[in-house]
Design a protein around this motif. Structure first.
Motif, PDB file in Angstrom:
ATOM      1  N   UNK A   5       0.483  -0.884   0.148  1.00 50.55           N
ATOM      2  CA  UNK A   5       0.334  -0.128   0.155  1.00 50.55           C
ATOM      3  C   UNK A   5       0.803   1.392   0.100  1.00 50.55           C
ATOM      4  N   UNK A   6       1.815   0.974   0.643  1.00 47.07           N
ATOM      5  CA  UNK A   6       2.646   2.257   0.698  1.00 47.07           C
ATOM      6  C   UNK A   6       3.027   2.932  -1.185  1.00 47.07           C
ATOM      7  N   UNK A   7       3.781   1.580  -1.959  1.00 52.76           N
ATOM      8  CA  UNK A   7       3.718   2.417  -3.861  1.00 52.76           C
ATOM      9  C   UNK A   7       2.088   3.015  -4.200  1.00 52.76           C
ATOM     10  N   UNK A   8       0.714   2.197  -3.445  1.00 49.72           N
ATOM     11  CA  UNK A   8      -0.538   2.737  -3.515  1.00 49.72           C
ATOM     12  C   UNK A   8      -0.403   4.473  -3.408  1.00 49.72           C
ATOM     13  N   UNK A   9       0.019   4.264  -2.465  1.00 45.16           N
ATOM     14  CA  UNK A   9      -0.234   6.261  -1.583  1.00 45.16           C
ATOM     15  C   UNK A   9       1.075   7.228  -2.248  1.00 45.16           C
ATOM     16  N   UNK A  10       2.119   6.424  -2.922  1.00 46.67           N
ATOM     17  CA  UNK A  10       3.112   7.105  -3.136  1.00 46.67           C
ATOM     18  C   UNK A  10       2.525   7.731  -4.552  1.00 46.67           C
ATOM     19  N   UNK A  11       2.162   6.940  -5.557  1.00 46.37           N
ATOM     20  CA  UNK A  11       1.018   7.210  -6.443  1.00 46.37           C
ATOM     21  C   UNK A  11       0.449   8.617  -6.124  1.00 46.37           C
ATOM     22  N   UNK A  17      -0.130  10.158  -9.515  1.00 40.84           N
ATOM     23  CA  UNK A  17      -0.089   9.731 -10.895  1.00 40.84           C
ATOM     24  C   UNK A  17      -0.866   8.486 -10.620  1.00 40.84           C
ATOM     25  N   UNK A  18      -2.488   9.066  -9.801  1.00 41.23           N
ATOM     26  CA  UNK A  18      -3.469   8.205  -9.718  1.00 41.23           C
ATOM     27  C   UNK A  18      -3.524   8.571  -7.803  1.00 41.23           C
ATOM     28  N   UNK A  19      -5.583   8.593  -8.528  1.00 38.45           N
ATOM     29  CA  UNK A  19      -5.764   9.056  -7.340  1.00 38.45           C
ATOM     30  C   UNK A  19      -7.064   7.776  -7.454  1.00 38.45           C
ATOM     31  N   UNK A  20      -6.950   6.911  -7.607  1.00 33.33           N
ATOM     32  CA  UNK A  20      -8.459   5.845  -7.972  1.00 33.33           C
ATOM     33  C   UNK A  20      -8.474   5.419  -6.007  1.00 33.33           C
ATOM     34  N   UNK A  21      -9.241   6.193  -5.607  1.00 32.80           N
ATOM     35  CA  UNK A  21     -10.672   5.844  -4.475  1.00 32.80           C
ATOM     36  C   UNK A  21     -10.811   4.933  -3.680  1.00 32.80           C
ATOM     37  N   UNK A  22     -11.831   4.324  -4.672  1.00 29.36           N
ATOM     38  CA  UNK A  22     -12.326   2.962  -5.182  1.00 29.36           C
ATOM     39  C   UNK A  22     -11.021   1.567  -4.903  1.00 29.36           C
ATOM     40  N   UNK A  23     -10.378   1.635  -5.846  1.00 32.63           N
ATOM     41  CA  UNK A  23      -9.962   0.132  -5.435  1.00 32.63           C
ATOM     42  C   UNK A  23      -8.486   0.899  -3.655  1.00 32.63           C
ATOM     43  N   UNK A  24      -7.812   1.882  -3.642  1.00 31.21           N
ATOM     44  CA  UNK A  24      -7.174   2.081  -2.312  1.00 31.21           C
ATOM     45  C   UNK A  24      -7.969   1.747  -1.363  1.00 31.21           C
ATOM     46  N   UNK A  25      -9.150   1.603  -1.425  1.00 31.63           N
ATOM     47  CA  UNK A  25     -10.073   1.816  -0.180  1.00 31.63           C
ATOM     48  C   UNK A  25     -11.208   0.284   0.292  1.00 31.63           C
ATOM     49  N   UNK A  26     -10.347  -0.279  -1.146  1.00 28.72           N
ATOM     50  CA  UNK A  26     -11.975  -0.656  -1.205  1.00 28.72           C
ATOM     51  C   UNK A  26     -11.328  -1.848  -0.484  1.00 28.72           C
ATOM     52  N   UNK A  69     -10.868  16.164   2.120  1.00 23.49           N
ATOM     53  CA  UNK A  69     -11.747  17.382   1.083  1.00 23.49           C
ATOM     54  C   UNK A  69     -12.161  16.364  -0.392  1.00 23.49           C
ATOM     55  N   UNK A  70     -11.394  15.553  -0.510  1.00 20.93           N
ATOM     56  CA  UNK A  70     -11.729  14.732  -1.759  1.00 20.93           C
ATOM     57  C   UNK A  70     -12.497  13.341  -1.877  1.00 20.93           C
ATOM     58  N   UNK A  71     -11.945  13.200   0.071  1.00 17.06           N
ATOM     59  CA  UNK A  71     -12.751  12.042   0.320  1.00 17.06           C
ATOM     60  C   UNK A  71     -13.899  12.163   0.621  1.00 17.06           C
ATOM     61  N   UNK A  72     -14.004  13.199   1.139  1.00 17.05           N
ATOM     62  CA  UNK A  72     -15.754  13.605   1.734  1.00 17.05           C
ATOM     63  C   UNK A  72     -16.764  13.844   0.456  1.00 17.05           C
ATOM     64  N   UNK A  73     -15.572  14.430  -1.282  1.00 15.16           N
ATOM     65  CA  UNK A  73     -16.305  14.625  -1.823  1.00 15.16           C
ATOM     66  C   UNK A  73     -16.595  13.160  -2.885  1.00 15.16           C
ATOM     67  N   UNK A  74     -15.676  12.616  -2.291  1.00 14.14           N
ATOM     68  CA  UNK A  74     -15.811  11.757  -3.486  1.00 14.14           C
ATOM     69  C   UNK A  74     -17.198  10.932  -2.882  1.00 14.14           C
TER      70      UNK A  74
END
Length: 232
Positions: free
Chosen positions: A40-46, A51-60, A75-80
């Motif tokens: 998950x470190x690489x996911x957050x580094x992205x 490089x990526x903000x795929x919240x659905x995949x990150x918090x699946x 902010x982004x998560x509250x909007x998503x």
């Protein structure tokens, strides 16, 4: 996602994670999740490096999230997740700074200016981690990219600046999130306001109290040892 934690690390987020899971709102994502599963470190580094903000995949698979790095993107998560409730954990600013500077921030400050007698040990640990757990070796870079630099401008040793950021963050969350969607919460408040806000019964057991400062510092070497030995 049902609950988004907007509070900074060391504001009772580990206790809140345990509380939400007891209330059936888990699994709850926390920085400890990243440590336990270093991929998950690489996911957050992205995320941090754009490089990526795929919240659905990150918090699946997770129904809630607290602590950094997630809290840096409230902010982004509250909007998503427009139907999710937001919990802003707070504590006395001075006591928070003492706690965070002795735990989370201390590791980063010592990386910059390690005590002379620890330099060789730290160099050896970094080499072992890079060899046995290459994903986790990116953890400092990830933390800098997601909250150390964007939230605090990297100025962790500037107490006045850090406290200003802390208090400004609280004001910004209160201003941005409608009152009916937001709970401002201290761990000492216990179950009643949390359960009333979430619309769930109050459990029989006491409100969790975990990750005290001394325990945090004891656990850190153990986590590194496990990563090195297991090669995760």
């Amino acid at each position: 996602m049902k609950v988004i934690g907007a509070g900074f690390g060391r504001t009772g987020t580990r206790s809140l994670q345990a509380a939400l899971e007891l209330l059936g709102l888990g699994p709850c994502y926390h920085m400890s999740t990243v440590v336990a599963e270093p991929y998950r470190v690489r996911q957050w580094l992205d995320v941090g490096e754009g490089r990526s903000r795929d919240w659905d995949t990150l918090f699946a698979g997770f129904r809630s999230a607290v602590d950094w790095p997630a809290a840096a993107y409230w902010r982004e998560l509250a909007a998503h997740h427009p139907d999710a409730k937001v919990i802003l954990t707070v504590r006395d600013p001075g006591r928070w700074y003492d706690s965070v500077s002795e735990t989370i921030f201390r590791a980063f400050l010592e990386q910059r200016r390690p005590p002379p007698h620890r330099r060789l040990i730290r160099w050896l640990v970094r080499r072992l981690v890079a060899w046995r757990a290459p994903d986790f070796a990116l953890f400092p870079r990830m933390a800098r990219a997601t909250f150390i630099d964007p939230v605090f401008d990297g100025r962790l040793d500037d107490r006045d600046h850090v406290l200003e950021v802390f208090e400004r963050h609280i004001a910004e969350v209160k201003d941005a999130i409608p009152a009916e969607r937001l709970l401002v919460f201290e761990a000492g408040d216990g179950w009643e306001p949390l359960c009333a806000f979430l619309g769930v019964p109050v459990p029989a057991q006491p409100y969790p109290r975990v990750n005290e400062r001394a325990a945090f510092r004891r656990q850190r070497p153990r986590r590194l040892a496990r990563l090195i030995l297991r090669g995760r």
